[in-house]
Enzyme design. Structure first.
Site, PDB file in Angstrom:
ATOM      1  N   TYR A 125       0.826  -1.210   0.000  1.00 18.44           N
ATOM      2  CA  TYR A 125       0.000   0.000   0.000  1.00 18.44           C
ATOM      3  C   TYR A 125       0.863   1.264   0.000  1.00 18.44           C
ATOM      4  O   TYR A 125       0.429   2.323   0.433  1.00 18.44           O
ATOM      5  CB  TYR A 125      -0.937   0.006   1.213  1.00 18.44           C
ATOM      6  CG  TYR A 125      -1.915  -1.153   1.247  1.00 18.44           C
ATOM      7  CD1 TYR A 125      -1.970  -2.084   0.216  1.00 18.44           C
ATOM      8  CD2 TYR A 125      -2.790  -1.324   2.307  1.00 18.44           C
ATOM      9  CE1 TYR A 125      -2.866  -3.155   0.257  1.00 18.44           C
ATOM     10  CE2 TYR A 125      -3.687  -2.388   2.348  1.00 18.44           C
ATOM     11  CZ  TYR A 125      -3.714  -3.293   1.313  1.00 18.44           C
ATOM     12  OH  TYR A 125      -4.606  -4.337   1.356  1.00 18.44           O
ATOM     13  N   ASP A 206      -0.345 -18.017   4.405  1.00 17.46           N
ATOM     14  CA  ASP A 206      -1.331 -18.993   3.923  1.00 17.46           C
ATOM     15  C   ASP A 206      -1.678 -19.991   5.026  1.00 17.46           C
ATOM     16  O   ASP A 206      -2.844 -20.367   5.214  1.00 17.46           O
ATOM     17  CB  ASP A 206      -0.853 -19.694   2.645  1.00 17.46           C
ATOM     18  CG  ASP A 206       0.613 -20.066   2.675  1.00 17.46           C
ATOM     19  OD1 ASP A 206       1.372 -19.468   3.476  1.00 17.46           O
ATOM     20  OD2 ASP A 206       1.025 -20.951   1.916  1.00 17.46           O
ATOM     21  N   ASP A 234     -10.118  -9.143   8.412  1.00 15.06           N
ATOM     22  CA  ASP A 234     -11.506  -9.343   7.969  1.00 15.06           C
ATOM     23  C   ASP A 234     -11.922 -10.804   8.139  1.00 15.06           C
ATOM     24  O   ASP A 234     -13.043 -11.106   8.557  1.00 15.06           O
ATOM     25  CB  ASP A 234     -11.679  -8.929   6.496  1.00 15.06           C
ATOM     26  CG  ASP A 234     -12.016  -7.448   6.369  1.00 15.06           C
ATOM     27  OD1 ASP A 234     -11.865  -6.718   7.371  1.00 15.06           O
ATOM     28  OD2 ASP A 234     -12.427  -7.021   5.275  1.00 15.06           O
TER      29      ASP A 234
END
Ligand code: ATP
Length: 333
Positions: A125, A206, A234
Site C-alpha cells: 500500500y 497462507d 476481515d
C-alpha cells in the site's frame, strides 16, 4: 483527575447514528471528558468542498483521542480522496489494532480471544504504482523498512505483555518474498529477543489463513504487514459475529482514532437499524488508550450481556432499533 478531550467524527451514512449512540454511552459512564466534533467525508465535501476540512484536522490535533464513525467514498469525483486514509497518514497512525473475541451469539465461534496488529503505513500500500508497455504490465511496489517494522513489532509485543498473553505470532511470506518479508521476520526475531517472557512463533500467511479457521483459539497476538493484516483481520472478524461487532483502533505516537470496522452502510442509513455495538467496543478500546481500563471493561461487559440476552438489532437476529439496543447497554451499565 485528568480530563480527556475526545474528538467525535460521525461522518456519513450510519456513522452519525452509531457515534451519536456512543456519546450516550460515554455520558452514562460519567468520566471526565470534553468533546469536540468535526465534519468529515462526503457530507463535508458537499457542504464545504473538501472531505477533510482544516477545522477537522485542527480538532483532531487538539484531541487526546478520536472516535470516528464511517465515511462514504463517492465514485468518480476527480481529486476526491479518502478522508480516513488521509488522517492515518497525517497523524502517522502506524498500527491498526483489531481485537477478535468470542461473543455469546450463534454467529460466533467459542473461545477466541486474539488481537491482530497490522502495520498501517507501507508494504504493497505504498502507493507507488506504474503501468508499462502500453498498459500490459503493471507494477506496485512492496516496501518494507526496518524502522516501520520495528515500530509495529514493538507495539505488538508490548500489547501482548499488557494483555497478559504469552505468545506473539509473526505472520509473513518470507519463503517467497525473501527481501521484504525476510526483513520483517529478521526484525521480529530481534524484537522478540527483548521480550523474554513472550514466545514468538512465526507462520506463513497462507498457513495462518487456514489455522484461523481450523483452530482460532491457538492465537493471541498476530502481528503482520499491511496487506496480510488487511485480509486476515476481515477473515478473523467473521469468526466472532461479523461487522456489527467488529471494532478497531488506528494508533499513532501522539493520538489514535477508534472506529467500527463497518462502512457507512448507506442502504440502512436513517432506518434506525444500524447495530451500534461495534462502535461501543471501539469506544472501550479508546477508553483503554486514554488510561481508563475500568470503564472500558464495564462497557465491554454491558455489550456482552445485551448480546447474551438477545437485546440486539436485526443483523444479530434481534428486533431492536439502534436506540433501543443502546438503551439496553445503558441498563446493563
Ligand atoms: P461503504 O461504501 O461505506 O463501505 P457499504 O454498505 O458498502 O458501505 P458496509 O457499511 O461495511 O459497506 O456494510 C456492508 C453491509 O453490512 C451493509 O449494507 C449492511 O447491511 C451491513 N452492515 C454494516 N454495518 C452494519 C451495522 N452497524 N449494523 C447493521 N448492519 C450493518
Amino acid at each position: 483527575m485528568k480530563r480527556h478531550h475526545i474528538c467525535l467524527l460521525p461522518g456519513d451514512g450510519i456513522g452519525p447514528e452509531v457515534v451519536g449512540q456512543a456519546r450516550r454511552v460515554l455520558d452514562a459512564l460519567q468520566l471526565p471528558l470534553e468533546y469536540s466534533q468535526g465534519e468529515i467525508g462526503y457530507g463535508a465535501y458537499q457542504k464545504l468542498g473538501t472531505p477533510l476540512p482544516e477545522e477537522t484536522l485542527a480538532a483532531v490535533s487538539r484531541a487526546d483521542a478520536v472516535l470516528f464513525g464511517a465515511v462514504t467514498t463517492p465514485p468518480n469525483i476527480p481529486g476526491y480522496f479518502s478522508a480516513i486514509i488521509r488522517l492515518r497518514q497525517t497523524f502517522a497512525l502506524y498500527a491498526n489494532v483489531r481485537p477478535c473475541r468470542s461473543i455469546p451469539h450463534p454467529s460466533s465461534r467459542p473461545q477466541i480471544n486474539l488481537v491482530i496488529v497490522r502495520e498501517n503505513t507501507e508494504d504493497l500500500y505504498s502507493g507507488i504504482e506504474r503501468v508499462e508497455e502500453g498498459g500490459n504490465r503493471a507494477i506496485s511496489e512492496m516496501i518494507i523498512t526496518r524502522q516501520a517494522s520495528e515500530k509495529i513489532l514493538q507495539k505488538a509485543f508490548s500489547l501482548a505483555r499488557d494483555l497478559h498473553f504469552h505468545k506473539v505470532t509473526v505472520v509473513h511470506k518470507a519463503n517467497v518474498l525473501r527481501a521484504t518479508c525476510g526483513l520483517f521476520l529478521a526484525v521480529a526475531q530481534e524484537v522478540a529477543a527483548q521480550y523474554h517472557d513472550l514466545e514468538m512463533q512465526d507462520m506463513l500467511v497462507d498457513t495462518c489463513a487456514m489455522e484461523l479457521i481450523r483452530d482460532p483459539g491457538q492465537f493471541q497476538v498476530i502481528v503482520t504487514t499491511n496487506l496480510f493484516g488487511d485480509i486476515l483481520s476481515d477473515e478473523a472478524s467473521m469468526l466472532v459475529g461479523g461487522l456489527g461487532v467488529a471494532c478497531s483502533g488506528n494508533i499513532g505516537e501522539r493520538t489514535a482514532i477508534f472506529e467500527p470496522v463497518h462502512g457507512s452502510a448507506p442502504k440502512i442509513a436513517g432506518q434506525h437499524k444500524a447495530n451500534p455495538l461495534a462502535t461501543f467496543l471501539s469506544t472501550a478500546m479508546m477508553l483503554d488508550f486514554l488510561g481508563e481500563p475500568e470503564p472500558a471493561r464495564r462497557l465491554e461487559r454491558a455489550v456482552t450481556e445485551t448480546i447474551r440476552l438477545g437485546q440486539v438489532t436485526e443483523d444479530l437476529g434481534g428486533h431492536l432499533t439502534t436506540e433501543e439496543a443502546t438503551s439496553s447497554v445503558l441498563e446493563m451499565l
